[in-house]
Design an enzyme around this catalytic site. Structure first.
Site, PDB file in Angstrom:
ATOM      1  N   ASN A   7       0.933  -1.086   0.019  1.00 21.03           N
ATOM      2  CA  ASN A   7      -0.069   0.091   0.017  1.00 21.03           C
ATOM      3  C   ASN A   7       1.006   1.133   0.071  1.00 21.03           C
ATOM      4  O   ASN A   7       1.436   1.751   1.169  1.00 21.03           O
ATOM      5  CB  ASN A   7      -0.919   0.034   1.341  1.00 21.03           C
ATOM      6  N   LYS A  14       3.157   0.872   3.378  1.00 21.23           N
ATOM      7  CA  LYS A  14       2.757  -0.201   4.120  1.00 21.23           C
ATOM      8  C   LYS A  14       2.887  -1.561   3.526  1.00 21.23           C
ATOM      9  O   LYS A  14       2.532  -1.623   2.348  1.00 21.23           O
ATOM     10  CB  LYS A  14       1.425  -0.147   4.735  1.00 21.23           C
ATOM     11  N   ARG A  91      -2.630  -2.226  -3.138  1.00 16.90           N
ATOM     12  CA  ARG A  91      -3.973  -1.335  -3.005  1.00 16.90           C
ATOM     13  C   ARG A  91      -3.789  -0.119  -3.788  1.00 16.90           C
ATOM     14  O   ARG A  91      -2.753   0.255  -3.907  1.00 16.90           O
ATOM     15  CB  ARG A  91      -3.940  -0.951  -1.525  1.00 16.90           C
ATOM     16  N   HIS A 180     -12.890   3.599   0.426  1.00 13.31           N
ATOM     17  CA  HIS A 180     -12.841   2.567   1.602  1.00 13.31           C
ATOM     18  C   HIS A 180     -13.444   1.275   1.172  1.00 13.31           C
ATOM     19  O   HIS A 180     -13.852   0.541   2.048  1.00 13.31           O
ATOM     20  CB  HIS A 180     -13.555   3.056   2.825  1.00 13.31           C
ATOM     21  N   LEU A 209     -15.093   4.385  10.502  1.00 14.40           N
ATOM     22  CA  LEU A 209     -14.703   5.669  11.045  1.00 14.40           C
ATOM     23  C   LEU A 209     -13.148   5.749  11.796  1.00 14.40           C
ATOM     24  O   LEU A 209     -12.865   5.281  12.870  1.00 14.40           O
ATOM     25  CB  LEU A 209     -15.590   5.966  12.405  1.00 14.40           C
ATOM     26  N   ARG A 241     -10.921  16.631   7.340  1.00  8.08           N
ATOM     27  CA  ARG A 241     -11.789  17.012   6.266  1.00  8.08           C
ATOM     28  C   ARG A 241     -12.952  17.241   6.537  1.00  8.08           C
ATOM     29  O   ARG A 241     -13.703  16.649   7.350  1.00  8.08           O
ATOM     30  CB  ARG A 241     -11.714  15.919   5.237  1.00  8.08           C
ATOM     31  N   GLU A 384      -8.138  -4.728   5.839  1.00  5.20           N
ATOM     32  CA  GLU A 384      -7.750  -4.422   4.164  1.00  5.20           C
ATOM     33  C   GLU A 384      -6.865  -5.278   3.780  1.00  5.20           C
ATOM     34  O   GLU A 384      -6.705  -5.797   2.569  1.00  5.20           O
ATOM     35  CB  GLU A 384      -7.782  -3.050   3.895  1.00  5.20           C
TER      36      GLU A 384
HETATM   37  P1  ADP Z   1      -6.655   5.952   9.249  1.00  5.07           P
HETATM   38  O1  ADP Z   1      -8.019   6.536   8.323  1.00  5.07           O
HETATM   39  O2  ADP Z   1      -5.483   6.840   9.166  1.00  5.07           O
HETATM   40  O3  ADP Z   1      -6.480   4.643   8.887  1.00  5.07           O
HETATM   41  P2  ADP Z   1      -7.439   4.665  11.621  1.00  5.07           P
HETATM   42  O4  ADP Z   1      -8.524   3.841  11.208  1.00  5.07           O
HETATM   43  O5  ADP Z   1      -6.218   4.239  12.240  1.00  5.07           O
HETATM   44  O6  ADP Z   1      -7.203   5.728  10.810  1.00  5.07           O
HETATM   45  O7  ADP Z   1      -8.145   5.678  12.867  1.00  5.07           O
HETATM   46  C1  ADP Z   1      -7.494   6.782  13.591  1.00  5.07           C
HETATM   47  C2  ADP Z   1      -8.404   7.415  14.437  1.00  5.07           C
HETATM   48  O8  ADP Z   1      -9.163   6.364  15.347  1.00  5.07           O
HETATM   49  C3  ADP Z   1      -7.466   8.149  15.319  1.00  5.07           C
HETATM   50  O9  ADP Z   1      -7.333   9.476  14.888  1.00  5.07           O
HETATM   51  C4  ADP Z   1      -8.333   8.239  16.646  1.00  5.07           C
HETATM   52  O10 ADP Z   1      -9.103   9.594  16.511  1.00  5.07           O
HETATM   53  C5  ADP Z   1      -9.005   7.262  16.570  1.00  5.07           C
HETATM   54  N1  ADP Z   1      -9.044   6.331  17.529  1.00  5.07           N
HETATM   55  C6  ADP Z   1      -7.926   5.371  17.558  1.00  5.07           C
HETATM   56  N2  ADP Z   1      -8.056   4.533  19.135  1.00  5.07           N
HETATM   57  C7  ADP Z   1      -9.163   5.185  19.709  1.00  5.07           C
HETATM   58  C8  ADP Z   1      -9.578   5.204  21.173  1.00  5.07           C
HETATM   59  N3  ADP Z   1      -9.014   4.242  21.914  1.00  5.07           N
HETATM   60  N4  ADP Z   1     -10.518   6.038  21.076  1.00  5.07           N
HETATM   61  C9  ADP Z   1     -11.096   7.152  20.544  1.00  5.07           C
HETATM   62  N5  ADP Z   1     -10.632   7.035  19.192  1.00  5.07           N
HETATM   63  C10 ADP Z   1      -9.513   6.222  18.850  1.00  5.07           C
END
Ligand code: ADP
Length: 397
Positions: A7, A14, A91, A180, A209, A241, A384
């Site tokens: 990726n 990655k 990816r 996604h 999310l 965003r 993924e």
């Molecule tokens: P990306 O889109 O970069 O792959 P991720 O799926 O890794 O993102 O999600 C990252 C986001 O998840 C972080 O910015 C954070 O806001 C949220 N997050 C991760 N762990 C926690 C947690 N324990 N509690 C609340 N939010 C979390």
């Protein structure tokens, strides 16, 4: 069969090497700061300490060469030679309207991805560079492209057309594509498994999310609506965003704040979302902490975010004429019981009954609604890489 999943981002890469006989991870890692001073490779073999390798990497080819070296290194590696890599899954973010599924990469496929560069100027170029570099370094291994947009190609025209002059769709291919896709597909298949139902009979809404965030309506295993659009900027509020806003705001702030196209683009992509509202951070953990300490804008950012997710869930239930399961995945979806509760609060009228105790956990796959809940709520860690490896296996078999 051993499959390497790659990726490539603009300055990062990655990777994950998987043994598909048991779908286990043999090694995974991340290269950061490609082409910038301080390039670093973090390499991991499950059960051993992480290795950090700092060496200049001027481009993605350098990065992939270093990854292959690490994978085959006597001390820190996971395999003996390149020959053990049977295939590579890449990816790719944008495949336009051309592909509705994963494909074996040929020169024609690369040309098609190049034609989509206008649609994903930040993502497709590094994806293509990564494919070319891997092809040079592993000339014998078949390569497969797995596209973020592919899963959403099943949307009907009324779901993807924008209410702007139709000629713009014909001329510039301006339409909703959605992103996604690999994650939404993975969690929807997993949800069907967990519910013990055939996916063909299910209406699901998956909420991915993370830093980027999107919601997808999945009917009978097919994407019928998704919140991201022509670009990954539309839909939910995200880390940085803006998601859906009145388009008139764009020209208004350009005039009032004296911003050019690049500046306004930057503002909407990098300075907005929950960061923009809270002024604290793009990371929900920081925002939650600030909110607990009494920061009102942080609390507002979380409320505004949750409300949008709820709105999408309800509207997608309407689009599908009902819903059997709501899935939460990615960083926030997997890890934040409080946000899951806030998002589903008020959806009781649709038949959602959360189990507050079951919901109070993070990080694994679980049903978090009550037994009696008509609509099941599921938390499913996305994967993924596994989806990409499975598609690759399927195509090269
Ligand atoms: P990306 O889109 O970069 O792959 P991720 O799926 O890794 O993102 O999600 C990252 C986001 O998840 C972080 O910015 C954070 O806001 C949220 N997050 C991760 N762990 C926690 C947690 N324990 N509690 C609340 N939010 C979390």
């Amino acid at each position: 069969m051993k499959i390497l999943v790659i990726n490539c981002g603009s300055s990062s890469l990655k990777y994950q090497l998987m043994d598909m006989t048991d779908e286990s991870v043999l090694s995974k890692g991340l290269v950061e700061r490609i082409g910038i001073e301080g390039s670093i490779l973090t390499h991991e073999v499950p059960g051993r300490d992480k290795e950090k390798i700092q060496t200049p990497m001027k481009d993605h080819k350098d990065a992939i060469a270093n990854v292959l070296n690490a994978l085959t290194d006597e001390k820190i590696g996971a395999i003996k030679s390149y020959d053990e890599i049977d295939a590579v899954g890449h990816r790719v973010v944008h495949a336009g309207e051309k592909y509705s599924g994963s494909v074996i990469i040929t020169e024609d496929v690369i040309n098609a991805l190049e034609e989509c560069i206008d649609l994903a100027p930040l993502h497709n170029p590094p994806n293509i560079i990564g494919i070319r570099a891997t092809m040079e370094l592993l000339p014998e291994a078949p390569m497969v492209g797995v596209f973020d947009t592919a899963f959403h190609q099943t949307m009907e025209p009324e779901a993807y057309i924008y209410p702007i002059p139709y000629e713009l769709y014909e001329k510039h291919k301006i339409r909703r594509y959605g992103f996604h896709g690999t994650s939404h597909r993975y969690v929807s298949e997993k949800a069907a498994e967990m519910l013990g139902k055939d996916i063909a009979d299910l209406k699901l809404i998956s909420c991915h999310l993370g830093n980027g965030a999107s919601v997808t309506a999945i009917k009978g295993g097919k994407s019928v609506s998704t919140s991201m659009g022509f670009t990954p900027l539309e839909g939910l509020a995200m880390g940085t965003r803006c998601g859906d806003i009145d388009p008139a705001i764009v020209t208004f702030i350009m005039e009032k704040e004296n911003l050019n196209i690049n500046q306004v683009n930057n503002m909407l992509n990098k300075e907005s979302g929950v960061l923009g509202i809270s002024g604290v951070s793009s990371d929900f953990r920081d925002i939650e902490t600030a909110a607990k300490d009494g920061n009102e804008r942080a609390a507002l950012a979380i409320k505004a975010f949750d409300r949008r997710v709820k709105r999408y869930i309800a509207s997608y239930a309407a689009v599908m004429g009902g819903v059997d399961g709501i899935i939460f995945t990615a960083g926030l979806g997997e890890n934040s019981p409080t946000n899951r509760l806030a998002i589903t609060d008020g959806l009781e009228f649709m038949g959602v009954e959360m189990d507050i105790i079951a919901n109070d956990f993070r990080g694994s796959a679980k049903i978090v609604s009550k037994e009696s809940s008509k609509v099941k709520v599921l938390v499913i860690p996305t994967n993924e890489e596994l989806m990409i490896a499975k598609d690759t296996l399927e195509l090269v078999k």
